[in-house]
Enzyme design. Structure first.
Site, mmCIF file in Angstrom:
data_model
loop_
_atom_site.group_PDB
_atom_site.id
_atom_site.type_symbol
_atom_site.label_atom_id
_atom_site.label_comp_id
_atom_site.label_asym_id
_atom_site.label_seq_id
_atom_site.Cartn_x
_atom_site.Cartn_y
_atom_site.Cartn_z
ATOM 1 N N CYS A 384 54.055 12.367 -49.922
ATOM 2 C CA CYS A 384 52.747 11.489 -50.369
ATOM 3 C C CYS A 384 51.655 12.613 -50.295
ATOM 4 O O CYS A 384 51.220 13.254 -51.424
ATOM 5 C CB CYS A 384 52.587 10.593 -49.329
ATOM 6 N N HIS A 548 57.775 7.984 -50.135
ATOM 7 C CA HIS A 548 58.133 8.252 -48.386
ATOM 8 C C HIS A 548 59.696 8.267 -48.482
ATOM 9 O O HIS A 548 60.095 7.363 -47.867
ATOM 10 C CB HIS A 548 57.252 7.460 -47.519
ATOM 11 N N GLU A 550 61.586 9.446 -46.428
ATOM 12 C CA GLU A 550 62.143 9.316 -44.920
ATOM 13 C C GLU A 550 62.310 8.024 -44.809
ATOM 14 O O GLU A 550 63.221 7.547 -43.776
ATOM 15 C CB GLU A 550 60.967 9.785 -44.047
#
Ligand code: GLN
Length: 571
Positions: A384, A548, A550
């Site tokens: 990001c 993102h 993750e």
């Protein structure tokens, strides 16, 4: 009939209730039951979107754009499912719904009261979130005895009455301190927690005893007598190093079968922990390790809250590491220090991550770090804000656009590489601060032949059948076939987002002409294409993403970019 397990904390918060809840869910999954998790947060905030991550931990983002409590992240990582935002219930949501309804006149003159309206609203929300599942594990935040928990305890007690005791059970998670001057484990706080719970009419079915050490027989007996529950339902849960050990540890005490008995259920299948255990073995005995620097703005936070504020990135690295047999050793590098002392401190890292972030502090340090890893061919992953700054760095130092910047940091820059698109500006003007971000899952079309494409392809994360999974995601428009017999490029991936600024489409060509590759775009319905990935050929691993990734990494299914990054750190 759906079944419910209510997880309540006693004694202290922060003893791993979220992980215990996720682990219970995982175990029941292994016995063949479709299981999900609900997190109840008794605070008045509507959601976690405006909470300080350094105080409350990371804000978790769901596919449907919820900004919610990080425990939901644990549930997803363990269960391997997407959990929507309705699974996070806060006091704020409950009251807001009731007051909105009252203002609309929907109560037809009735007095709107704490009882029954508040517990009813809570119950309805729980039922909505558990609709498609066999078993729902509901974690109540905080500890029993907190004033703000009362409505939630009241609501679950009501559910017990309505649905029958065999359909709803309680797990109490307590903590057994070992005061250093005494040197032995004390059960008194647990006894008091049991008593507090009983004041709400709730008798725990299972007590999970967290502590530094395993529970011994004397203490088990004490709790058995005090709580009046059979000793086999008192489970020892000592500290462990790796959170993913928790479900297999619980299973050593046959927790799954004990829960099923309480819920009047039989195993639907034999659990298979083979893959899970082999991943655990990889964490315990990695073949190598990598030193990863996370460059952020960390002044005055302290290591503990740091880990909490970046929990998903940590976990994504752990997931990738367990699949590859590489132990990621994460170190926090304050970008302010790079500004003051230069990049020499980055010399001995195998890889650098620039995580997401907001605001202006430490930005130049991050840009310097990116220049350093780009020029010195050190593996780089920009998440990001990390991708945005990678583009800025490239514009400044390779395209020679002096003073290039993100408008978030320098609104007067001559070269706004990162910009607020008109639609976002409008949202900012019109709305309050919340509600102005690109939030949740978005699809990105991926260019064949790029590194990003290869990484997603390898993990089976490229989707082709648009129609099937169109609904939940903002898929936007897909490129149409250029000639009649050419297959349209509909290969896309899904990742979650949480940001306001975008790479300006106006500068893409300049950057690309200078060697940067944009490996994927989100195609908006209005025709605007938003860059979602960038990469640098001729570099061992230099990848940035506006998303993102993750948030979509799971223990048994690591995120492709983290796998690629970590593998590349193995020099
Ligand atoms: N601050 C940047 C933006 O709003 C990046 C946000 C992030 O890294 N999550 O676009």
């Amino acid at each position: 009939m759906e079944k419910y397990i209510v997880v309540i904390g006693g004694v202290l918060s922060g003893v791993g209730k979220g992980i215990a809840t996720a682990s219970i869910g995982k175990i029941l999954n292994e016995y063949g039951y479709k299981t999900t998790g609900i997190k109840i947060d008794p605070y008045i905030n509507y959601d976690a979107g405006t909470l300080r991550p350094t105080e409350h931990g990371e804000v978790w983002v769901t596919n449907d754009g919820g900004e919610i409590d990080q425990d939901l992240g644990s549930y997803e990582r363990f269960l391997g499912i997407d959990i929507p935002k309705q699974n996070n219930i806060t006091t704020g949501q409950v009251y807001k719904a009731i007051i909105d309804r009252e203002r609309k006149g929907e109560y037809l003159g009735e007095t709107v009261q704490f009882i029954p309206h508040v517990p009813n609203e809570i119950k309805n929300r729980i039922r909505a979130a558990s609709k498609d599942y066999d078993i729902t594990v509901i974690e109540i935040g905080g500890t029993v005895g907190d004033y703000e928990n009362i409505p939630f305890l009241f609501a679950v007690k009501g559910m017990e009455r309505e649905f029958g005791k065999e359909n709803l059970m309680y797990v109490l998670i307590t903590y057994m301190p070992i005061p250093s001057h005494i040197g032995e484990m004390k059960t008194k706080p647990t006894q008091q927690a049991i008593k507090l719970l009983q004041e709400n009419g709730i008798i725990p079915d299972i007590i999970l005893c967290r502590g530094k050490e395993p529970l011994d027989d004397v203490r088990r007996k004490k709790i058995e007598t005090y709580a009046n529950i059979k000793r086999e339902f008192v489970i020892s849960a000592p500290d462990i190093k790796i959170v993913y050990e928790v479900p297999v540890n619980f299973e050593r005490e046959n927790l799954g079968k004990k829960i099923l008995t309480k819920l009047n259920l039989k195993p639907q299948k034999e659990p298979n922990w083979e893959k899970w255990n082999s991943r655990l073995n990889n964490i315990r005995n990695p073949s190598t390790s990598s030193r990863i620097g996370m460059v952020g703005k960390y002044l005055d936070i302290g290591e503990f809250s740091l880990r909490d504020a970046y929990v998903s990135i940590n976990e994504a690295l752990v997931h990738a590491g367990t699949a590859l047999g590489i132990k990621p050793k994460i170190e926090w590098i304050d970008s302010k220090e790079i500004e003051q002392q230069g990049t020499k401190m980055l010399e001995n890292y195998d890889g650098i991550i620039i995580p997401g972030g907001f605001g202006t502090t430490g930005i130049e340090g991050k840009i310097k770090a990116i220049q350093y890893v780009r020029e010195n061919k050190i593996s780089f992953l920009g998440l990001c804000l990390g991708m945005q700054l990678a583009a800025v760095e490239y514009a400044r130092n390779v395209c020679k656009l002096k003073g290039a910047h993100s408008e978030e940091i320098d609104s007067n820059t001559q070269y706004p590489i990162i910009t607020l698109l008109p639609s976002q500006q409008k949202a900012m003007r019109e709305s309050l601060y919340g509600g102005t971000m690109r939030l949740g899952a978005y699809a990105a079309c991926i260019k064949r032949g790029t590194l990003v494409y290869k990484l997603y392809k390898k993990e089976g994360r490229i989707k082709e059948d648009m129609k099937k999974s169109l609904e939940p995601y903002r898929l936007g428009k897909f490129p149409q076939p250029q000639t009649a017999n050419r297959k349209p490029q509909t290969e896309y991936i899904i990742e979650r987002h949480r940001h306001r600024y975008e790479l300006s489409p106006e500068f893409e060509k300049t950057l690309e002409d200078a060697g940067l590759i944009f490996s994927g775009h989100h195609h908006r319905l209005d025709g605007v294409k938003l860059a979602e990935f960038l990469e640098l050929p001729e570099h061992p691993f230099f990848v940035g993403t506006q998303a993102h990734p993750e948030f979509r990494s799971r223990f048994l299914s690591p995120a492709p970019l983290f796998l690629g990054f970590l593998l590349a750190t193995k020099r």
